[in-house]
Design a protein around this motif. Sequence first.
Motif, mmCIF file in Angstrom:
data_model
loop_
_atom_site.group_PDB
_atom_site.id
_atom_site.type_symbol
_atom_site.label_atom_id
_atom_site.label_comp_id
_atom_site.label_asym_id
_atom_site.label_seq_id
_atom_site.Cartn_x
_atom_site.Cartn_y
_atom_site.Cartn_z
ATOM 1 N N LEU A 1 37.482 38.940 43.082
ATOM 2 C CA LEU A 1 36.050 40.215 42.948
ATOM 3 C C LEU A 1 35.041 38.481 43.647
ATOM 4 C CD1 LEU A 1 35.938 42.957 40.353
ATOM 5 C CD2 LEU A 1 37.085 42.986 42.785
ATOM 6 N N PRO A 2 34.695 38.310 45.215
ATOM 7 C CA PRO A 2 34.361 37.249 45.440
ATOM 8 C C PRO A 2 32.762 37.163 44.725
ATOM 9 C CG PRO A 2 35.631 38.059 47.288
ATOM 10 C CD PRO A 2 34.949 39.264 46.459
ATOM 11 N N VAL A 3 32.189 36.117 45.323
ATOM 12 C CA VAL A 3 30.777 35.940 44.718
ATOM 13 C C VAL A 3 30.533 34.833 45.247
ATOM 14 C CG1 VAL A 3 31.656 35.857 42.536
ATOM 15 C CG2 VAL A 3 31.744 33.742 43.430
ATOM 16 N N HIS A 4 28.915 34.772 45.339
ATOM 17 C CA HIS A 4 28.061 33.906 46.018
ATOM 18 C C HIS A 4 26.870 33.140 45.569
ATOM 19 C CE1 HIS A 4 26.789 31.630 50.185
ATOM 20 N NE2 HIS A 4 28.020 31.352 49.951
ATOM 21 N N TRP A 5 26.972 31.855 45.991
ATOM 22 C CA TRP A 5 25.048 31.025 45.553
ATOM 23 C C TRP A 5 24.421 32.102 45.470
ATOM 24 C CZ3 TRP A 5 25.787 28.178 41.147
ATOM 25 C CH2 TRP A 5 27.294 27.724 41.065
ATOM 26 N N LEU A 6 24.212 32.453 46.673
ATOM 27 C CA LEU A 6 23.740 33.101 47.354
ATOM 28 C C LEU A 6 22.876 34.722 46.705
ATOM 29 C CD1 LEU A 6 23.575 33.006 51.072
ATOM 30 C CD2 LEU A 6 22.228 32.505 50.494
ATOM 31 N N LEU A 7 23.306 34.729 45.809
ATOM 32 C CA LEU A 7 23.326 36.384 45.717
ATOM 33 C C LEU A 7 23.597 36.437 43.568
ATOM 34 C CD1 LEU A 7 24.959 38.812 47.389
ATOM 35 C CD2 LEU A 7 23.542 38.164 47.098
ATOM 36 N N ASP A 8 23.651 34.903 43.220
ATOM 37 C CA ASP A 8 23.307 33.860 41.826
ATOM 38 C C ASP A 8 21.717 34.139 41.683
ATOM 39 O OD1 ASP A 8 22.685 32.806 39.620
ATOM 40 O OD2 ASP A 8 24.791 31.656 40.160
ATOM 41 N N ILE B 1 34.331 38.621 51.296
ATOM 42 C CA ILE B 1 33.259 39.147 51.551
ATOM 43 C C ILE B 1 33.423 40.814 50.814
ATOM 44 C CG2 ILE B 1 31.365 38.443 52.867
ATOM 45 C CD1 ILE B 1 31.858 41.262 54.160
ATOM 46 N N ARG B 2 35.129 40.384 50.803
ATOM 47 C CA ARG B 2 36.202 41.911 49.829
ATOM 48 C C ARG B 2 36.879 41.440 48.767
ATOM 49 N NH1 ARG B 2 36.353 43.831 55.595
ATOM 50 N NH2 ARG B 2 34.496 44.168 56.600
ATOM 51 N N PRO B 3 37.264 42.307 47.546
ATOM 52 C CA PRO B 3 38.213 42.033 47.171
ATOM 53 C C PRO B 3 39.396 41.619 47.535
ATOM 54 C CG PRO B 3 37.196 43.764 46.469
ATOM 55 C CD PRO B 3 36.760 44.129 47.812
ATOM 56 N N PHE B 4 40.527 40.896 47.262
ATOM 57 C CA PHE B 4 41.970 40.558 47.658
ATOM 58 C C PHE B 4 42.640 40.186 45.815
ATOM 59 C CE2 PHE B 4 39.409 36.360 47.667
ATOM 60 C CZ PHE B 4 40.270 35.540 46.879
ATOM 61 N N LEU B 5 43.775 39.531 46.531
ATOM 62 C CA LEU B 5 44.801 39.814 45.462
ATOM 63 C C LEU B 5 44.981 38.386 45.734
ATOM 64 C CD1 LEU B 5 46.640 41.500 43.749
ATOM 65 C CD2 LEU B 5 48.308 41.632 45.688
ATOM 66 N N LEU C 1 31.391 43.234 49.121
ATOM 67 C CA LEU C 1 31.010 43.537 47.506
ATOM 68 C C LEU C 1 30.176 43.034 47.533
ATOM 69 C CD1 LEU C 1 31.898 44.513 44.971
ATOM 70 C CD2 LEU C 1 33.017 42.784 44.984
ATOM 71 N N ALA C 2 28.696 43.299 47.031
ATOM 72 C CA ALA C 2 27.821 42.182 46.618
ATOM 73 C C ALA C 2 27.811 41.956 45.538
ATOM 74 C CB ALA C 2 26.447 42.942 46.811
ATOM 75 N N TYR D 1 41.696 41.169 37.103
ATOM 76 C CA TYR D 1 40.868 39.873 37.482
ATOM 77 C C TYR D 1 39.457 38.453 37.297
ATOM 78 C CZ TYR D 1 35.946 41.463 36.148
ATOM 79 O OH TYR D 1 34.924 41.796 34.982
ATOM 80 N N SER D 2 39.686 38.031 38.321
ATOM 81 C CA SER D 2 38.718 36.816 38.733
ATOM 82 C C SER D 2 37.146 37.353 39.372
ATOM 83 C CB SER D 2 39.906 35.658 39.210
ATOM 84 O OG SER D 2 38.739 34.841 39.636
ATOM 85 N N SER D 3 36.349 36.330 38.999
ATOM 86 C CA SER D 3 35.590 36.773 40.039
ATOM 87 C C SER D 3 34.496 35.412 39.994
ATOM 88 C CB SER D 3 34.498 38.107 39.464
ATOM 89 O OG SER D 3 33.133 37.635 40.359
ATOM 90 N N ASN D 4 35.617 34.493 41.623
ATOM 91 C CA ASN D 4 35.273 33.124 40.638
ATOM 92 C C ASN D 4 35.269 32.512 42.452
ATOM 93 O OD1 ASN D 4 35.397 32.331 38.087
ATOM 94 N ND2 ASN D 4 37.281 32.833 38.700
ATOM 95 N N LEU D 5 35.231 33.024 43.551
ATOM 96 C CA LEU D 5 35.709 32.805 44.736
ATOM 97 C C LEU D 5 35.143 33.007 46.162
ATOM 98 C CD1 LEU D 5 39.644 32.158 44.903
ATOM 99 C CD2 LEU D 5 37.789 30.550 43.823
#
Lengths: 276, 276, 276, 276
Positions: free
Chosen positions: B173-180, B160-164, B219-220, B152-156
Amino acid sequence: MTAAAPWPEGCASATCFTFDLDGEEVWRVDEEGARRPGVRSLGAYEAAVALPLILELLERHRVTATFFVPGREAERQPAAVESILAAGHEVGHHGHTHRSPASLDPDEEEDELAAGLAALARVGATPTGYRAPNWDLSERSVGLVAAAGLRYSSNLMNDIRPFLHAGTEVIELPVHWLLDDAPYFWFSGDNFERCLRSAAEAGQVIDEERAGLAALGGLAMLTFHPQLIGRPGRLPLLERLIADAVADPTVWVATAGAVAEFARREQDPAPREVVV
Amino acid sequence: MTAAAPWPEGCASATCFTFDLDGEEVWRVDEEGARRPGVRSLGAYEAAVALPLILELLERHRVTATFFVPGREAERQPAAVESILAAGHEVGHHGHTHRSPASLDPDEEEDELAAGLAALARVGATPTGYRAPNWDLSERSVGLVAAAGLRYSSNLMNDIRPFLHAGTEVIELPVHWLLDDAPYFWFSGDNFERCLRSAAEAGQVIDEERAGLAALGGLAMLTFHPQLIGRPGRLPLLERLIADAVADPTVWVATAGAVAEFARREQDPAPREVVV
Amino acid sequence: MTAAAPWPEGCASATCFTFDLDGEEVWRVDEEGARRPGVRSLGAYEAAVALPLILELLERHRVTATFFVPGREAERQPAAVESILAAGHEVGHHGHTHRSPASLDPDEEEDELAAGLAALARVGATPTGYRAPNWDLSERSVGLVAAAGLRYSSNLMNDIRPFLHAGTEVIELPVHWLLDDAPYFWFSGDNFERCLRSAAEAGQVIDEERAGLAALGGLAMLTFHPQLIGRPGRLPLLERLIADAVADPTVWVATAGAVAEFARREQDPAPREVVV
Amino acid sequence: MTAAAPWPEGCASATCFTFDLDGEEVWRVDEEGARRPGVRSLGAYEAAVALPLILELLERHRVTATFFVPGREAERQPAAVESILAAGHEVGHHGHTHRSPASLDPDEEEDELAAGLAALARVGATPTGYRAPNWDLSERSVGLVAAAGLRYSSNLMNDIRPFLHAGTEVIELPVHWLLDDAPYFWFSGDNFERCLRSAAEAGQVIDEERAGLAALGGLAMLTFHPQLIGRPGRLPLLERLIADAVADPTVWVATAGAVAEFARREQDPAPREVVV
């Protein structure tokens, strides 16, 4: 200040919900951004997630909105623009690439305007209004907008009501940073100095400004970016802003195009020379 | 948006607690930083103070977390990584040096990936996931991640949900600055323009976003830096975020690796091409 | 983390009130600033207005504080330093000019240390502790501080309790940006990008951090700049922070020098190598 | 600190409402800005909308204010300056172009002072006070102000009460960024790193500072920019600040010129050398 003028149906002020659909274009416009999928994914979120959620929200509240779309983004995401049109919203011109007109030479600016119109036409959109990337007009922009047969511009911060660009048929629908979501929410790895605000904080500033505009009979030109306001934590703010406006019988909620034509027809807007 | 999909045990959304253990590496990565013990001490705080406090807190709430560790930091602080593994947490790949893949040439990026894996292996960690320094992928990164056998990658930020990732077995596994935590808390003598936020202010923004994600079944992916969230005044925020998640029966709290495998197995995630 | 250790008189944590008396030196240190009386007036406020108000406040609450003073500022404002000493406060070394040690070559750094000591001696001060301008130590600084016979350093962010610099007799009293007023209040015409915070907002962040430090038995090294905290609108925050600390029987309020000597004598602080 | 001195009519402190009427000059001063009507429209808002609203507000509360006007803006907007004079307000000197004196060579600075005086005279204004663009005095400025026969300067931050510039008849009326609306509200497409604050947030900081100044018997030199404070959402803050001051019998509300002459006549202000 342009003199107070009647709004339709006894309304005391007007509100537009507008969305600048920059998508990946705002990142792809420079070569370095184009090669960085991590950064571009902020824009890709727009068509993939944000836009459907916003269209659903607008439909639920029966609000017709205006989406300003760069030509290249329309080419990249034709289905997104088609879904906007299918839902009955207005599509306006937002450049072809997302470059400030003030940074272009005369030929480039003319080409941008034509290329954007052509790209939007190919997805079925016939814009009547122009919003420049970054609201950053050149001294030639209004003339070019008039020559292209566009009917309104939504770019300037020198009034709170519509006015006429002197010597043209172009109506100006004034904007302001206070009513734009970007100053509160724009944040990428490359502008790390910024303060990332909460939706609650942004809502407080926007509420202050739209209350002030309502009290003065002005036009609240709300400007959103789906990649910003479309985040799950911010959609409730958008919904609250929409619900407040819809629930207030003194506020006329309309598209930018409808406001421009109403102003032209009913408000006898004063002509103004903005390039001196 | 990736279609809504079931989460385990009747949960409506998922939350990962992830920590980027950058330590001194984030400062030593450039030569000037390496010669400044005052600046580096921000990172040295991590192994000396923050990590033990965070491990204790996770244990008390029985939460298994994911720590992304740069290879060079694992070499510098092997005992820290060993304490993470001993407590049963997941260790993921976070580059070898803390340099953006988008800033590297192809050979360098390949070397970074291999060197990071080797350094983590030497302290007993076998990562299955990759988080790039600064989330700043190059156009080659996903291919390299796939070729290295990572899952898996957790970078994009485009969902808001996992994709392939299309054409690979790599789950995003998507991320966002708001949750950093970095946009709220990153502050050194060299980025003095920043606004240093309170834990209360940061918590408000994070709460908005995770509530929005929960409402949409997303996914948060909470992302922390022990040198930031591990300050005495911020640990209560981390504890509140953990306690809230654990107390909510509709939230699945799991490691990034567990979420990736669940999504692969049960959610039939849509493939997506992110480099076009 | 340095192991928990007893504080005097059954106290659970310690607090120092320290003031970096940069005055005009912080502006005069570069040639351009020296020629701009408007900018320099921010620093001139310190001796003219802020310092007497702060000394009065400290006396009213019977708190003994520590003032770190650049040598050149002592030469410029000898009466200010004399008033600090006359009130029984500690005076520490804060460089000669206000330049980061990490930006100096070895000879310059040695000269700075000697010149600062000499200038402070001429106004009757015998510092035992060293705080670098901008907390920005070079890799040589601790050795030079030890060689100069100074007993403590207050510059690093890698712990929350005193520790010993390995191979020296120098005690470190850790600091952090969170407990410094500059991140909230530093504002001049030249760093206009900054967010100027209210005293209430700053107080919230400082309260979070000192509560966290108290819970962990740590040292709250509060760091103020008289030109910032001495503004009329901010003095009530300083007074509240002092009153809270004095009113709490579990908090030991002491000078930096007293904390360093107590730690050396009673806490058996672990030695640590900070330059590796 | 200048010794406490009586204010008129038993007042304990004083407040000036001052407005820097920069208009388009602040954008036209550099060539690039001059060619960008979008950016300039922020300044054009001033004469078109903000000024009439502010004049109405001042009249309603019977407050006489001071407007500092750059010469070139007076040439561009003579009717604006005439409306200020007609309403009985004071007009002060704010440079000719909006360039920092500290950035000019001696001849340029002298020319600026003369040109500004001449331009203001042509619209009927006879300034007695000088506020430098950006408050950024050169080391020659006070001498030039004295030589031009001006009676006060309002530029320095080294006191909270009026003082006399040593060797001249020029009274200084101290200012501070905390009481300026620009740190909270200045925002254009070109300084996008800034945090755009709400009127409520700005009001909190301003309230802290003016309360502190009142408690110390100081002068609250409130400094506004009509293009900022004149936005619909911010005018209620200005009105509240005015109403609070007017309602408080211990606050003397007066023009800058009146405060300067009162201080000269009744307070025997201490002379101070600011350029050493």
